[in-house]
Write a protein that holds these residues in place. Structure first.
Motif, PDB file in Angstrom:
ATOM      1  N   ILE A 292      39.176  42.514  47.003  1.00 45.36           N
ATOM      2  CA  ILE A 292      39.061  42.236  48.413  1.00 45.36           C
ATOM      3  C   ILE A 292      40.634  41.997  48.768  1.00 45.36           C
ATOM      4  O   ILE A 292      40.872  42.385  50.075  1.00 45.36           O
ATOM      5  CB  ILE A 292      38.360  40.905  48.606  1.00 45.36           C
ATOM      6  N   LYS A 293      41.324  41.430  48.208  1.00 50.14           N
ATOM      7  CA  LYS A 293      42.867  41.356  48.531  1.00 50.14           C
ATOM      8  C   LYS A 293      43.531  42.580  48.522  1.00 50.14           C
ATOM      9  O   LYS A 293      44.380  42.877  49.623  1.00 50.14           O
ATOM     10  CB  LYS A 293      43.630  40.392  47.242  1.00 50.14           C
ATOM     11  N   GLU A 294      43.251  43.592  48.057  1.00 50.46           N
ATOM     12  CA  GLU A 294      43.823  45.034  47.995  1.00 50.46           C
ATOM     13  C   GLU A 294      43.281  45.768  49.109  1.00 50.46           C
ATOM     14  O   GLU A 294      43.965  46.867  49.686  1.00 50.46           O
ATOM     15  CB  GLU A 294      43.243  45.570  46.585  1.00 50.46           C
ATOM     16  N   ASN A 295      42.229  45.426  49.653  1.00 46.68           N
ATOM     17  CA  ASN A 295      41.435  45.959  50.827  1.00 46.68           C
ATOM     18  C   ASN A 295      41.562  45.318  52.138  1.00 46.68           C
ATOM     19  O   ASN A 295      40.695  45.958  53.066  1.00 46.68           O
ATOM     20  CB  ASN A 295      40.072  46.389  50.464  1.00 46.68           C
ATOM     21  N   ILE A 296      42.460  44.053  52.347  1.00 45.23           N
ATOM     22  CA  ILE A 296      42.372  43.673  53.619  1.00 45.23           C
ATOM     23  C   ILE A 296      43.938  43.566  53.797  1.00 45.23           C
ATOM     24  O   ILE A 296      44.508  43.326  53.123  1.00 45.23           O
ATOM     25  CB  ILE A 296      41.488  42.440  53.651  1.00 45.23           C
ATOM     26  N   ASN A 297      43.950  43.658  55.192  1.00 41.20           N
ATOM     27  CA  ASN A 297      45.358  43.305  55.539  1.00 41.20           C
ATOM     28  C   ASN A 297      45.896  41.795  55.585  1.00 41.20           C
ATOM     29  O   ASN A 297      47.107  41.598  55.351  1.00 41.20           O
ATOM     30  CB  ASN A 297      45.535  43.910  56.766  1.00 41.20           C
ATOM     31  N   SER A 298      44.976  41.045  55.791  1.00 42.13           N
ATOM     32  CA  SER A 298      45.319  39.665  55.931  1.00 42.13           C
ATOM     33  C   SER A 298      44.282  38.652  55.286  1.00 42.13           C
ATOM     34  O   SER A 298      42.859  38.708  55.551  1.00 42.13           O
ATOM     35  CB  SER A 298      45.355  39.003  57.660  1.00 42.13           C
ATOM     36  N   TRP A 299      44.842  37.692  54.571  1.00 44.42           N
ATOM     37  CA  TRP A 299      43.725  36.650  54.005  1.00 44.42           C
ATOM     38  C   TRP A 299      43.132  36.052  54.922  1.00 44.42           C
ATOM     39  O   TRP A 299      42.165  35.554  54.606  1.00 44.42           O
ATOM     40  CB  TRP A 299      44.301  36.089  52.587  1.00 44.42           C
ATOM     41  N   GLY A 300      43.950  35.650  55.736  1.00 48.05           N
ATOM     42  CA  GLY A 300      43.265  34.729  56.926  1.00 48.05           C
ATOM     43  C   GLY A 300      42.414  35.141  58.077  1.00 48.05           C
ATOM     44  O   GLY A 300      42.025  34.535  58.829  1.00 48.05           O
ATOM     45  N   ASP A 301      42.237  36.575  57.906  1.00 46.09           N
ATOM     46  CA  ASP A 301      41.467  37.251  58.847  1.00 46.09           C
ATOM     47  C   ASP A 301      39.852  37.377  58.621  1.00 46.09           C
ATOM     48  O   ASP A 301      39.483  38.235  57.809  1.00 46.09           O
ATOM     49  CB  ASP A 301      42.101  38.686  59.275  1.00 46.09           C
ATOM     50  N   LYS A 314      26.383  46.473  50.883  1.00 45.09           N
ATOM     51  CA  LYS A 314      25.972  47.929  51.179  1.00 45.09           C
ATOM     52  C   LYS A 314      26.136  49.050  49.966  1.00 45.09           C
ATOM     53  O   LYS A 314      25.820  49.821  50.147  1.00 45.09           O
ATOM     54  CB  LYS A 314      26.210  48.454  52.549  1.00 45.09           C
ATOM     55  N   LYS A 315      26.941  48.147  49.143  1.00 45.36           N
ATOM     56  CA  LYS A 315      26.883  49.115  47.881  1.00 45.36           C
ATOM     57  C   LYS A 315      28.096  50.242  48.120  1.00 45.36           C
ATOM     58  O   LYS A 315      27.947  51.258  47.646  1.00 45.36           O
ATOM     59  CB  LYS A 315      25.837  49.615  47.130  1.00 45.36           C
ATOM     60  N   GLU A 316      28.977  49.899  49.100  1.00 40.11           N
ATOM     61  CA  GLU A 316      30.045  50.857  49.606  1.00 40.11           C
ATOM     62  C   GLU A 316      31.275  50.645  49.001  1.00 40.11           C
ATOM     63  O   GLU A 316      32.191  51.431  49.002  1.00 40.11           O
ATOM     64  CB  GLU A 316      29.939  51.099  51.100  1.00 40.11           C
ATOM     65  N   ALA A 317      31.247  49.225  48.356  1.00 36.45           N
ATOM     66  CA  ALA A 317      32.708  48.872  47.927  1.00 36.45           C
ATOM     67  C   ALA A 317      32.679  48.079  46.623  1.00 36.45           C
ATOM     68  O   ALA A 317      31.479  47.772  46.190  1.00 36.45           O
ATOM     69  CB  ALA A 317      33.562  47.972  49.023  1.00 36.45           C
ATOM     70  N   PHE A 318      33.801  47.791  46.150  1.00 36.20           N
ATOM     71  CA  PHE A 318      33.923  47.281  44.861  1.00 36.20           C
ATOM     72  C   PHE A 318      33.213  47.811  43.610  1.00 36.20           C
ATOM     73  O   PHE A 318      33.601  49.061  43.479  1.00 36.20           O
ATOM     74  CB  PHE A 318      33.662  45.696  44.925  1.00 36.20           C
ATOM     75  N   ASP A 319      32.192  47.400  42.951  1.00 29.92           N
ATOM     76  CA  ASP A 319      31.738  47.963  41.827  1.00 29.92           C
ATOM     77  C   ASP A 319      30.313  48.872  42.305  1.00 29.92           C
ATOM     78  O   ASP A 319      29.735  49.199  41.643  1.00 29.92           O
ATOM     79  CB  ASP A 319      31.442  47.167  40.732  1.00 29.92           C
TER      80      ASP A 319
END
Length: 451
Positions: A292-301, A314-319
């Motif tokens: 999640i950290k790698e794929n978002i720009n702001s941890w607070g957003d 939706k099985k579109e991300a991570f594993d």
């Protein structure tokens, strides 16, 4: 390792194995078989009785599962009251909980001191065990090392097969005391032989409790803070027991019902806990949060976090399994009491370690997953963080190596396993022998030349 020719043969045979072992899911409905020993409403199939522990997460009203706040009970006492009791007195609680689980009652001051001394005198491994079992046979997986070490302990026991209560109790105390030493030494051997780090073998200290000894033995300089020891102790307390229906405790009951020795039964429990669906989930949470950290720009957003969580669902991300790891539980619905305790302490430690931004990210993932669950499944849908959601983050803040996360779970749960084993041998003399329905039907044998 198999050569290329053998690999090709095995790959071809594997297809046959897969095809000939797949059971049509419709058969489960046809024969009213409870897959995973779960009823259709998600409740567990009742298969036994226990006084050791209880897990409460819902009510059943006219056959319907009704969500409720979670409770974890050790020998009839609410975990919340146990934790409140020893923390109020500013002392560690694991040894008290271990005593309660094994003996079925809370210890007096003198009984607790005597038990601590028993554990302290039993923490050192038998002569030559460290050299022959751990250092000469290092392993990348500490759970595998732990399981093999338990089985080898049989050879060091002068009376391994006696299943009298007195002998099982003696074996249980020795295993509870030695688990921290085995996992610490197993980690040090792995670190040295596979990661090219210096080898540190620190003797356990009889004057220290379980949590302190773990930190003392896994760290090169033996140093730790009281806050760190307090938090690790809490983690051991909340992982010590989880009712007879959890997979590893159930495995302990099943194997113990055969009349086998303690080492065989407890090694089976470790094998069950090693599975990623049971004891290894906290590592999955860490990997998911890193993703999640790698794929978002702001941890607070929160909007950005929510969008990415939807992709995961939706099985579109991570594993691409569609799972938000650390959220949801087989029994707990509205809350997991273990997660509540860990979350509170994680907040305190994050403030101390300067990692509040990361803690807030965990909180956002937890809260937004609950929101998404209601949006997808309806306003009455419930899901909550389980113990794995915060435990990995806590261990990370304690600078505990990832390889030790599941072994620490085992070092805590050994007290519960031993209690369940003794209860099974004392209370139920029948070997567990459930029924399986054969669904392949009758077939004729064909001579080899006609196949």
């Amino acid at each position: 390792m198999a050569g290329k020719k053998d690999e090709a043969i095995i790959e071809k045979l594997a297809e046959d194995v897969k095809k000939n072992n797949l059971i049509d899911p419709e058969y489960y409905k046809l024969y009213n078989v409870k897959s995973g020993l779960r009823n259709e409403n998600g409740t567990g199939v009742l298969v036994g009785l226990t006084q050791v522990g209880a897990v409460h997460g819902y009510l059943v009203d006219i056959g319907e599962k009704v969500p409720d706040e979670g409770m974890l009970i050790y020998r009839g006492i609410d975990l919340k009251d146990i934790v409140s009791g020893f923390q109020k007195e500013k002392r560690h609680g694991y040894e008290e909980v271990s005593y309660l689980l094994l003996f079925g009652k809370l210890p007096t001051n003198s009984e607790l001191d005597e038990y601590k001394q028993l554990l302290g005198r039993s923490r050192t491994l038998p002569r030559s065990f460290t050299e022959n079992m751990i250092l000469k046979n290092p392993c990348k997986d500490i759970m595998n090392k732990l399981q093999r070490s338990i089985l080898v302990s049989y050879s060091y026991d002068e009376n391994p097969d006696d299943i009298s209560v007195k002998n099982m109790l003696r074996q249980s105390i020795e295993l509870i005391a030695r688990f921290p030493t085995i996992i610490a030494y197993g980690y040090q051997a792995k670190s040295h032989y596979f990661d090219n780090k210096s080898l540190f073998i620190h003797s356990p200290r009889p004057d220290l409790g379980t949590a302190e000894n773990i930190l003392h033995m896994i760290r090169p300089d033996n140093k730790y803070t009281e806050k760190e020891a307090e938090l690790l102790d809490l983690s051991l307390v909340i992982h010590a027991e989880h009712g007879g229906g959890n997979n590893s405790a159930f495995a302990t009951h099943v194997v113990s019902s055969t009349g086998t020795d303690t080492y065989s039964a407890i090694s089976t429990a470790v094998g069950a806990l090693k599975g990623p669906k049971h004891g290894g989930a906290n590592l999955k949470v860490l990997k998911m949060i890193d993703n999640i950290k790698e794929n978002i720009n702001s941890w607070g957003d929160r909007g950005e976090i929510k969008d990415y969580l939807m992709k995961i669902l939706k099985k579109e991300a991570f594993d691409k399994t569609g799972l938000v790891y650390g959220m949801g539980h087989a029994v707990y619905t509205l809350s997991d009491p273990r997660a509540i305790h860990l979350k509170k302490k994680a907040n305190e430690l994050a403030q101390e370690k300067g990692r509040m931004e990361e803690f807030e990210l965990y909180k956002s993932v937890e809260e937004l997953t609950v929101e998404l669950f209601k949006e997808i499944k309806g306003p009455d849908a419930v899901i909550s963080a389980n113990v794995d959601f915060y435990s990995g983050f806590v261990y990370d803040m304690l600078n505990i190596p990832h390889e030790l996360y599941t072994p620490l779970f085992a070092a805590a749960r050994i007290s519960g396993w031993c209690a369940h084993r003794i209860e099974q041998v004392v209370s139920d003399k029948k070997i567990m022998r459930p029924a399986y329905k054969n669904v392949i039907g009758k077939r004729e044998y064909i001579e080899i030349a006609k196949r």
